[in-house]
Design an enzyme around this catalytic site. Structure first.
Site, PDB file in Angstrom:
ATOM      1  N   LYS A  34       0.832  -1.207   0.000  1.00 37.11           N
ATOM      2  CA  LYS A  34       0.000   0.000   0.000  1.00 37.11           C
ATOM      3  C   LYS A  34       0.862   1.251   0.000  1.00 37.11           C
ATOM      4  CE  LYS A  34      -4.353  -1.584   2.047  1.00 37.11           C
ATOM      5  NZ  LYS A  34      -4.131  -3.020   2.021  1.00 37.11           N
ATOM      6  N   LYS A  81      -3.366   1.117   8.242  1.00 36.62           N
ATOM      7  CA  LYS A  81      -3.533   0.019   7.286  1.00 36.62           C
ATOM      8  C   LYS A  81      -2.228  -0.760   7.152  1.00 36.62           C
ATOM      9  CE  LYS A  81      -7.006   2.322   4.399  1.00 36.62           C
ATOM     10  NZ  LYS A  81      -7.333   2.768   3.023  1.00 36.62           N
ATOM     11  N   GLY A 111      -8.411  -7.127   3.215  1.00 35.78           N
ATOM     12  CA  GLY A 111      -9.407  -7.955   3.888  1.00 35.78           C
ATOM     13  C   GLY A 111      -9.697  -7.526   5.302  1.00 35.78           C
ATOM     14  N   GLY A 112      -9.314  -6.298   5.663  1.00 38.10           N
ATOM     15  CA  GLY A 112      -9.588  -5.823   7.016  1.00 38.10           C
ATOM     16  C   GLY A 112      -8.534  -6.193   8.035  1.00 38.10           C
ATOM     17  N   HIS A 138     -17.590   2.403  -1.215  1.00 38.13           N
ATOM     18  CA  HIS A 138     -16.441   1.627  -1.700  1.00 38.13           C
ATOM     19  C   HIS A 138     -16.813   1.121  -3.094  1.00 38.13           C
ATOM     20  CE1 HIS A 138     -13.089  -1.459  -0.807  1.00 38.13           C
ATOM     21  NE2 HIS A 138     -13.446  -1.615  -2.072  1.00 38.13           N
ATOM     22  N   GLU A 196      -9.503  -0.264  -6.496  1.00 34.98           N
ATOM     23  CA  GLU A 196     -10.544   0.104  -5.528  1.00 34.98           C
ATOM     24  C   GLU A 196     -10.446   1.594  -5.203  1.00 34.98           C
ATOM     25  OE1 GLU A 196     -10.403  -2.509  -2.173  1.00 34.98           O
ATOM     26  OE2 GLU A 196     -11.037  -4.228  -3.385  1.00 34.98           O
ATOM     27  N   ARG A 215      -5.279  -9.695  -8.590  1.00 36.11           N
ATOM     28  CA  ARG A 215      -5.824 -11.057  -8.591  1.00 36.11           C
ATOM     29  C   ARG A 215      -7.301 -10.995  -8.938  1.00 36.11           C
ATOM     30  NH1 ARG A 215      -8.860 -10.457  -4.116  1.00 36.11           N
ATOM     31  NH2 ARG A 215      -7.993  -9.352  -2.324  1.00 36.11           N
TER      32      ARG A 215
END
Length: 627
Positions: A118, A160, A166-167, A210, A277, A294
């Site tokens: 990220k 993050k 995935g949280g 989102h 995203e 992916r």
């Protein structure tokens, strides 16, 4: 063209099954890999060949690169599809596949490496002119630097994990006094999940949508996007409902977001399936969130509105073929909606759940992607998502209505799931109107009341216990009438509460799997599973305590701290003789890739600590005693 004939799928569960269906239909042979916990799993049963790769923990199996490459060599597989999760965005795995002479069905190592961070991907997106959220993505990772940068960004802010999604490793911080503890937890979770504890900080956008763009590129420098998906209905930053198109999308906004996604893809010469995203605010401004290199969990909704098989596209592109369509040929038809069925208890803070699948009957008339078979054990070692239920309609309302019925009609007994919450979400007026954001569940379902058994359910349970105990053939329910039997009183336990129920039995028939009853003049057919003193009904487990001491002291008000699920102890914060206060953190339990803090229910002194870090524990096992 790059030839391959046998594909090893380096994954498990529903995505391994999904990939196999297309691969086999296209004429490829498939190889499954499995851990000790998955020896009888559906993806193993479907495959042409299967290879055991290790014990249940992911580090010894699905993250074990040498074992997976050895399985490919043993079986003669010449291509590897990584699915999603696990090693799908691990550049070392992609690099190792290429070094072993295997075709990696995915993007280049360089694209995975850059977009898998990220921190680095955000720097690249800023250079490419893609709109980004203000934050800190520097290499200095000490607490002092992060605290200083947090003050600059301002609160609330997001922590993050740089290396995953995935949280996991993600925390929302509202105040500065929460930061240090949340940094510690995020680092620990990120290290366990992704092998890296590197973090970034970002300004928290309050209640955005989102929205993500599906990209596809080939080896001939072609890159297109296939519309968008709205994935705003989330809990713990993990998606619960996804749909396509986005309810508030306009042609102008779709083009702007699509072109921004293409900029992101071109920055890394992207090949294969990928998703960019974005967060979309109420003013129509959007910001880069991350790129997933992916196939996405939610790819079926795109398939249903485009009529395309995205896994098929992945295989064609890996074989060197050009994209089947140009951007001008992409059409979107109707509306599609998907829910994720999780083994979790929303009433207990979405705690993951384990157990045996006693009954499994997907609803007819819709698409259900899953990896579930009756008799399998849902273990604490993997993600709690069991499958996805997906519906398509000519309008959004038609898709929602079909999906609602399908969720209600899906049968899973033996494991607690989020099925009831999914029904409530799909019925909520704001969701029906398309008026929601990423804060929807927190806003409308922050207080999910503890589950309780209805009078109807208890009556049915008593009647079933009565009939099975009275019948000479308890595996079958013959027709009978209540005037031929004496009433019987049962003490039934449901959700830790004892109910005294007198069975003056209902008119009831059945076959050992379904009971047909008439209640208040309405005839209904209900699935059940009965084993001794345990009865499973949809959304309810009932124990017959008639011959036992009924009352159970509530754990929260006693000195016994029990495991809320199967899992592993990752941290023990207290020792024998230590004085603790109600609400104080005692231990941290890891299950299904998430960390769960366990706290004291009372003030007192630690009498006994029965576990150490690293111990595997079972649901309701006593961990600590306080007096």
């Amino acid at each position: 063209m790059r030839q391959f004939t046998k594909i090893l799928i380096a994954n498990r569960g529903e995505i391994a099954c999904r990939i196999q269906r297309t691969a086999q239909a296209m004429g490829y042979r498939t190889v499954a890999v499995y851990s000790d916990a998955d020896a009888q799993a559906l993806h193993v049963q479907m495959a042409d060949e299967a290879v055991h790769i290790g014990s249940a923990p992911v580090q010894q199996s699905y993250l074990n690169i040498p074992a997976i490459l050895d399985a490919a060599q043993k079986t003669g597989a010449d291509a590897i599809h990584p699915g999603y999760g696990f090693l799908s965005e691990n550049p070392d795995f992609a690099r190792a596949c290429v070094a072993a002479g295997l075709i990696f069905i995915g993007p280049s190592v360089e694209a995975i490496e850059l977009m898998g961070s990220k921190r680095l991907s955000k720097l690249a997106m800023l250079d490419a002119g893609v709109p980004c959220i203000a934050g800190y993505q520097g290499s200095d990772q000490d607490d002092a630097t992060l605290q200083q940068e947090a003050e600059r960004i301002g609160y609330p802010l997001m922590i993050k994990a740089s290396g995953g999604g995935g949280g996991r490793g993600m925390r929302l911080v509202h105040q500065r006094d929460q930061l240090v503890e949340q940094l510690r937890t995020a680092r620990s979770e990120a290290l366990n999940a992704f092998g890296s504890d590197e973090l970034i900080l970002e300004q928290a956008l309050i209640d955005p949508r989102h929205v993500e763009i599906q990209l596809f590129g080939d080896h001939h420098a072609n890159l297109i996007y296939l519309g968008e998906r709205d994935c705003s209905i989330q809990r713990r930053h993990q998606k619960v409902i996804e749909e396509a198109p986005c309810p508030v999308m306009t042609p102008h906004l779709r083009q702007a977001m699509g072109e921004a996604a293409l900029k992101a893809g071109r920055a890394v010469n992207y090949v294969g399936a990928g998703t960019v995203e974005f967060l979309l605010d109420r003013n129509g401004q959007f910001y880069f969130l991350e790129m997933n290199t992916r196939l996405q969990v939610e790819h079926p909704v795109t398939e249903l509105i485009t009529g395309l098989d995205l896994v098929g596209w992945q295989l064609q592109i890996a074989a060197g073929l050009p994209l089947p369509l140009t951007q001008e040929n992409v059409t979107l038809t109707g509306h599609a909606m998907e829910v994720r069925l999780y083994a979790e208890d929303p009433a207990q803070g979405f705690l993951p759940q384990t157990g045996d699948v006693l009954r499994w009957e997907p609803a007819p008339g819709v698409r259900t992607d899953h990896g579930v078979v009756e008799g399998q054990r849902i273990s604490p070692f993997y993600d709690p998502m069991l499958g996805k239920i997906i519906a398509h309609g000519s309008t959004r309302e038609e898709a929602r209505r079909k999906l609602l019925r399908a969720v209600e009609d899906t049968l899973l007994l033996g494991v607690t799931t989020n099925q009831r919450l999914l029904v409530d979400l799909l019925k909520h007026p704001d969701f029906i109107a398309g008026d929601f954001s990423t804060g929807f569940i927190a806003e409308h379902f922050s207080e999910i009341p503890p589950r309780s058994a209805s009078t109807e359910q208890l009556a049915l349970a008593a009647a079933l216990f009565y009939q099975h105990s009275a019948s000479p053939h308890p595996q079958h329910l013959a027709g009978w009438r209540n005037n031929a039997n004496e009433p019987c009183t049962y003490r039934l336990e449901a959700y830790d509460e004892i109910h005294s129920v007198t069975a003056d039995p209902l008119p009831l028939t059945g076959d050992g799997r379904h009971a047909t009853l008439v209640l208040n003049g309405i005839r209904r057919r209900i699935a059940y599973h009965l084993d001794g003193n345990q009865l499973w009904l949809p959304g309810l487990t009932v124990t017959n305590r008639t011959q036992q001491v009924a009352r159970r002291q509530a754990d929260a008000s006693s000195g016994r701290v029990k495991a809320p699920m199967d899992g592993a102890i990752v941290d023990v914060r207290v020792s024998t003789g230590e004085r603790v206060s109600k609400g104080q953190l005692l231990l941290v339990l890891e299950a299904m890739k998430m960390e769960h803090p366990l706290t004291a229910g009372i003030d007192g002194v630690i009498k006994d600590v029965q576990v150490i870090a690293g111990d595997q524990v079972r649901n309701r096992q006593v961990l600590v005693e306080i007096e």
